[in-house]
Scaffold this motif. Structure first.
Motif, PDB file in Angstrom:
ATOM      1  N   SER A  82      47.266   3.476   0.984  1.00  0.00           N
ATOM      2  CA  SER A  82      46.057   2.976   2.046  1.00  0.00           C
ATOM      3  C   SER A  82      45.153   1.856   1.370  1.00  0.00           C
ATOM      4  N   VAL A  83      45.137   2.047   0.056  1.00  0.00           N
ATOM      5  CA  VAL A  83      44.235   1.225  -0.578  1.00  0.00           C
ATOM      6  C   VAL A  83      44.753   0.055  -1.137  1.00  0.00           C
ATOM      7  N   GLY A  84      46.230  -0.056  -0.927  1.00  0.00           N
ATOM      8  CA  GLY A  84      46.868  -1.274  -1.605  1.00  0.00           C
ATOM      9  C   GLY A  84      47.589  -1.111  -2.932  1.00  0.00           C
ATOM     10  N   MET A  85      47.764   0.013  -3.160  1.00  0.00           N
ATOM     11  CA  MET A  85      48.467   0.510  -4.413  1.00  0.00           C
ATOM     12  C   MET A  85      49.710   0.755  -4.199  1.00  0.00           C
ATOM     13  N   HIS A  86      50.774  -0.194  -4.033  1.00  0.00           N
ATOM     14  CA  HIS A  86      52.097   0.190  -3.495  1.00  0.00           C
ATOM     15  C   HIS A  86      52.802   0.395  -5.098  1.00  0.00           C
ATOM     16  N   CYS A  87      52.232   0.623  -6.086  1.00  0.00           N
ATOM     17  CA  CYS A  87      53.020   1.087  -7.336  1.00  0.00           C
ATOM     18  C   CYS A  87      53.449   2.270  -7.191  1.00  0.00           C
ATOM     19  N   THR A  89      55.595   3.665  -5.595  1.00  0.00           N
ATOM     20  CA  THR A  89      57.098   3.610  -5.662  1.00  0.00           C
ATOM     21  C   THR A  89      57.897   2.894  -6.693  1.00  0.00           C
ATOM     22  N   CYS A  90      56.945   2.334  -7.609  1.00  0.00           N
ATOM     23  CA  CYS A  90      57.553   1.530  -8.776  1.00  0.00           C
ATOM     24  C   CYS A  90      57.448   2.091  -9.970  1.00  0.00           C
ATOM     25  N   GLY A  91      58.781   2.029 -10.797  1.00  0.00           N
ATOM     26  CA  GLY A  91      59.120   2.588 -11.898  1.00  0.00           C
ATOM     27  C   GLY A  91      57.876   2.541 -12.889  1.00  0.00           C
ATOM     28  N   VAL A  92      56.926   1.499 -12.905  1.00  0.00           N
ATOM     29  CA  VAL A  92      55.827   1.479 -13.775  1.00  0.00           C
ATOM     30  C   VAL A  92      54.754   2.547 -13.623  1.00  0.00           C
ATOM     31  N   ALA A  93      54.969   3.043 -12.669  1.00  0.00           N
ATOM     32  CA  ALA A  93      53.931   4.272 -12.022  1.00  0.00           C
ATOM     33  C   ALA A  93      53.991   5.103 -13.321  1.00  0.00           C
ATOM     34  N   LEU A  94      55.365   5.445 -13.746  1.00  0.00           N
ATOM     35  CA  LEU A  94      55.432   6.513 -14.877  1.00  0.00           C
ATOM     36  C   LEU A  94      54.766   6.213 -16.046  1.00  0.00           C
ATOM     37  N   TYR A  95      54.200   4.867 -16.207  1.00  0.00           N
ATOM     38  CA  TYR A  95      53.552   4.564 -17.563  1.00  0.00           C
ATOM     39  C   TYR A  95      52.197   3.641 -17.428  1.00  0.00           C
ATOM     40  N   GLU A  96      51.840   3.632 -16.250  1.00  0.00           N
ATOM     41  CA  GLU A  96      50.497   3.133 -15.768  1.00  0.00           C
ATOM     42  C   GLU A  96      49.454   3.981 -15.264  1.00  0.00           C
ATOM     43  N   SER A  97      48.206   3.910 -15.974  1.00  0.00           N
ATOM     44  CA  SER A  97      47.035   4.745 -15.452  1.00  0.00           C
ATOM     45  C   SER A  97      46.584   4.264 -14.221  1.00  0.00           C
ATOM     46  N   VAL A  98      45.973   4.974 -13.308  1.00  0.00           N
ATOM     47  CA  VAL A  98      45.229   4.589 -12.218  1.00  0.00           C
ATOM     48  C   VAL A  98      44.283   3.419 -12.431  1.00  0.00           C
ATOM     49  N   GLU A  99      43.607   3.406 -13.427  1.00  0.00           N
ATOM     50  CA  GLU A  99      42.600   2.411 -13.987  1.00  0.00           C
ATOM     51  C   GLU A  99      43.462   0.935 -14.091  1.00  0.00           C
ATOM     52  N   GLU A 100      44.616   1.142 -14.790  1.00  0.00           N
ATOM     53  CA  GLU A 100      45.512  -0.234 -15.213  1.00  0.00           C
ATOM     54  C   GLU A 100      46.086  -0.761 -13.807  1.00  0.00           C
ATOM     55  N   ALA A 101      46.503   0.064 -13.050  1.00  0.00           N
ATOM     56  CA  ALA A 101      47.316  -0.106 -11.869  1.00  0.00           C
ATOM     57  C   ALA A 101      46.274  -0.904 -10.868  1.00  0.00           C
ATOM     58  N   SER A 102      44.824  -0.337 -10.823  1.00  0.00           N
ATOM     59  CA  SER A 102      43.801  -0.527  -9.917  1.00  0.00           C
ATOM     60  C   SER A 102      43.394  -2.022 -10.243  1.00  0.00           C
ATOM     61  N   TYR A 103      43.421  -2.376 -11.574  1.00  0.00           N
ATOM     62  CA  TYR A 103      43.073  -3.896 -11.939  1.00  0.00           C
ATOM     63  C   TYR A 103      44.192  -4.890 -11.630  1.00  0.00           C
ATOM     64  N   VAL A 104      45.700  -4.453 -11.793  1.00  0.00           N
ATOM     65  CA  VAL A 104      46.524  -5.176 -11.301  1.00  0.00           C
ATOM     66  C   VAL A 104      46.606  -5.526 -10.072  1.00  0.00           C
ATOM     67  N   ASP A 108      38.791  -1.934  -7.703  1.00  0.00           N
ATOM     68  CA  ASP A 108      37.893  -1.007  -8.673  1.00  0.00           C
ATOM     69  C   ASP A 108      38.405   0.154  -8.861  1.00  0.00           C
ATOM     70  N   PRO A 109      38.710   0.480  -9.956  1.00  0.00           N
ATOM     71  CA  PRO A 109      39.320   1.696 -10.146  1.00  0.00           C
ATOM     72  C   PRO A 109      38.469   2.825  -9.801  1.00  0.00           C
ATOM     73  N   ASP A 110      36.889   2.769  -9.828  1.00  0.00           N
ATOM     74  CA  ASP A 110      36.146   3.772  -9.129  1.00  0.00           C
ATOM     75  C   ASP A 110      36.240   3.950  -7.718  1.00  0.00           C
ATOM     76  N   ASP A 111      36.589   2.888  -7.200  1.00  0.00           N
ATOM     77  CA  ASP A 111      36.843   3.031  -5.565  1.00  0.00           C
ATOM     78  C   ASP A 111      38.098   3.717  -5.469  1.00  0.00           C
ATOM     79  N   VAL A 112      39.064   3.435  -6.110  1.00  0.00           N
ATOM     80  CA  VAL A 112      40.337   3.967  -5.732  1.00  0.00           C
ATOM     81  C   VAL A 112      40.216   5.609  -5.873  1.00  0.00           C
ATOM     82  N   ILE A 113      39.771   6.016  -7.154  1.00  0.00           N
ATOM     83  CA  ILE A 113      39.587   7.325  -7.464  1.00  0.00           C
ATOM     84  C   ILE A 113      38.858   7.992  -6.426  1.00  0.00           C
ATOM     85  N   LYS A 114      37.805   7.216  -5.925  1.00  0.00           N
ATOM     86  CA  LYS A 114      36.776   7.989  -4.788  1.00  0.00           C
ATOM     87  C   LYS A 114      37.662   8.120  -3.542  1.00  0.00           C
ATOM     88  N   VAL A 115      38.535   7.200  -3.148  1.00  0.00           N
ATOM     89  CA  VAL A 115      39.181   7.448  -1.940  1.00  0.00           C
ATOM     90  C   VAL A 115      40.382   8.562  -2.147  1.00  0.00           C
TER      91      VAL A 115
END
Length: 134
Positions: A82-87, A89-104, A108-115
Motif C-alpha cells: 500500500s505504500v509502494g513497496m512492491h519488493c 514479491t521480489c527475490g531481493v526481499a530475502l536480503y534487503e532490510s526495510v530501511e534499504e528497500a524504503s530508500y530504493v 522514508d523508512p520511519d514512515d514505512v515502519i509506522k504504517v
C-alpha cells in the motif's frame, strides 16, 4: 566479514523469541477439540513489544529483512504494498532490510515502519481475526 557487510546484517528476532510463552496459533481461532482452551488475549500476547508515542506496537524494525517481516507477519505484505513497496514479491526481499528497500523506493523508512506497525497493531491486537489490510 568486513565492515560494509556488517552494516547490512539483520537483527532478526525469531518468532519464538518475540512470542515466547504465548500460543502461536491465530488469536481469533479457538481449539474446538479442547473446550478448556481459549484464545490468548492479544494484549497479553504482545505485551513485551515496545510501544511508540502513538500507542502503536513495534512489531517490526527498520533493520529487519523484508523476507523475514513477511514470514513472521504475512499480512504486513498488504501494508508494504500500500505504500509502494512492491519488493514483497521480489527475490531481493530475502536480503534487503526495510530501511534499504524504503530508500530504493524513495520512501522514508520511519514512515514505512509506522504504517506497517500501525496495521499490525490494529489487526493483531485491536481487531484480532479481522483483516484490516489498507
Amino acid at each position: 566479514m568486513d565492515e560494509s557487510e556488517k552494516k547490512y546484517e539483520s537483527t532478526f528476532i525469531s518468532w519464538d523469541k518475540v512470542h515466547e510463552g504465548t500460543n502461536k496459533q491465530d488469536t481469533a481461532a479457538v481449539d474446538t477439540a479442547d473446550v478448556d482452551t481459549a484464545a490468548v488475549d492479544p494484549t497479553e500476547k504482545y505485551k513485551d513489544l515496545p510501544v511508540d508515542e502513538d500507542g502503536i506496537r513495534q512489531f517490526i524494525t527498520k533493520d529487519m529483512l523484508i523476507g523475514d517481516v513477511i514470514e513472521i507477519y504475512p499480512s504486513a505484505a498488504h501494508a508494504l504494498l500500500s505504500v509502494g513497496m512492491h519488493c514483497v514479491t521480489c527475490g531481493v526481499a530475502l536480503y534487503e532490510s526495510v530501511e534499504e528497500a524504503s530508500y530504493v523506493h524513495g520512501l522514508d523508512p520511519d514512515d514505512v515502519i509506522k504504517v506497517v506497525n500501525d496495521m499490525l497493531t490494529t489487526e493483531l491486537i485491536e481487531h484480532p481475526g479481522e483483516s484490516v489490510a489498507p
